[in-house]
Design a protein around this motif. Structure first.
Motif, PDB file in Angstrom:
ATOM      1  N   VAL A   9     -19.035  55.903 -62.920  1.00 23.57           N
ATOM      2  CA  VAL A   9     -20.219  55.161 -63.356  1.00 23.57           C
ATOM      3  C   VAL A   9     -20.131  54.932 -64.865  1.00 23.57           C
ATOM      4  O   VAL A   9     -19.407  55.642 -65.556  1.00 23.57           O
ATOM      5  N   LYS A  15     -25.213  60.741 -55.198  1.00 20.50           N
ATOM      6  CA  LYS A  15     -23.803  60.672 -55.573  1.00 20.50           C
ATOM      7  C   LYS A  15     -23.315  59.236 -55.508  1.00 20.50           C
ATOM      8  O   LYS A  15     -23.665  58.487 -54.603  1.00 20.50           O
ATOM      9  N   VAL A  41     -25.382  62.284 -59.711  1.00 20.30           N
ATOM     10  CA  VAL A  41     -26.301  61.585 -60.608  1.00 20.30           C
ATOM     11  C   VAL A  41     -27.697  62.185 -60.414  1.00 20.30           C
ATOM     12  O   VAL A  41     -28.194  62.259 -59.290  1.00 20.30           O
ATOM     13  N   VAL A  88     -31.610  61.717 -61.172  1.00 22.90           N
ATOM     14  CA  VAL A  88     -32.480  60.581 -61.464  1.00 22.90           C
ATOM     15  C   VAL A  88     -33.892  61.056 -61.782  1.00 22.90           C
ATOM     16  O   VAL A  88     -34.562  61.663 -60.951  1.00 22.90           O
ATOM     17  N   VAL A 148     -27.914  54.491 -65.269  1.00 23.35           N
ATOM     18  CA  VAL A 148     -27.289  55.653 -65.904  1.00 23.35           C
ATOM     19  C   VAL A 148     -27.593  55.643 -67.400  1.00 23.35           C
ATOM     20  O   VAL A 148     -27.383  54.640 -68.088  1.00 23.35           O
ATOM     21  N   SER A 170     -21.329  64.997 -64.406  1.00 25.88           N
ATOM     22  CA  SER A 170     -22.540  64.450 -63.791  1.00 25.88           C
ATOM     23  C   SER A 170     -23.208  63.539 -64.813  1.00 25.88           C
ATOM     24  O   SER A 170     -22.828  63.511 -65.978  1.00 25.88           O
ATOM     25  N   ALA A 171     -24.186  62.777 -64.319  1.00 30.05           N
ATOM     26  CA  ALA A 171     -24.886  61.840 -65.203  1.00 30.05           C
ATOM     27  C   ALA A 171     -26.390  61.964 -64.988  1.00 30.05           C
ATOM     28  O   ALA A 171     -26.855  62.345 -63.917  1.00 30.05           O
ATOM     29  N   ASP A 172     -27.138  61.615 -66.033  1.00 29.87           N
ATOM     30  CA  ASP A 172     -28.596  61.495 -65.948  1.00 29.87           C
ATOM     31  C   ASP A 172     -28.922  60.016 -65.884  1.00 29.87           C
ATOM     32  O   ASP A 172     -28.287  59.191 -66.558  1.00 29.87           O
ATOM     33  N   ALA A 173     -29.906  59.685 -65.062  1.00 28.20           N
ATOM     34  CA  ALA A 173     -30.284  58.287 -64.887  1.00 28.20           C
ATOM     35  C   ALA A 173     -31.799  58.198 -64.775  1.00 28.20           C
ATOM     36  O   ALA A 173     -32.493  59.206 -64.628  1.00 28.20           O
TER      37      ALA A 173
END
Length: 117
Positions: free
Chosen positions: A48, A74, A80, A82, A99, A108-111
């Protein structure tokens, strides 16, 4: 009184033995798989990009380090988190999220929630 002391001492010894046995057995298979997946995630580029919007299913709802409930999903196996989800979002719902950032190890990511998918 002496019987209570003996029972308590026995319980402490039993607990100690259980802890020793658990340590000797090592981590569970689930913990081993999780560690292996985490290590693999650290070796690849995230699938992403910051600023992009993705559609995916909600795997679970959990409390994030922000202290608020977040949806977890995911994208190509990439986790991810959210934020800003509506109260009626639940597991299995499909959502779109933008994202915002990666965690320190880029595993991992924060969105932020955009809309239902």
């Amino acid at each position: 009184m002496e019987l209570v002391f003996v029972a308590a001492a026995g319980a402490v010894v039993l607990l100690g033995l259980l802890l020793v046995v658990r340590r000797l057995r090592g981590p569970s298979e689930s913990a081993k798989r999780s560690k292996k997946a985490h290590e693999a995630a650290q070796e690849r580029d995230p699938p992403v990009e910051i600023g992009e919007t993705y559609t995916f299913g909600v795997i679970e709802l959990t409390d994030h380090h922000s202290g608020k409930e977040v949806a977890v999903g995911k994208v190509e196996g990439f986790v991810v988190f959210v934020e800003g989800i509506p109260n009626d979002i639940g597991e299995g719902d499909v959502i779109r999220a933008k994202v915002l950032s990666f965690n320190q190890g880029r595993t991992s990511a924060d969105a932020t929630f955009v809309e239902r998918g």
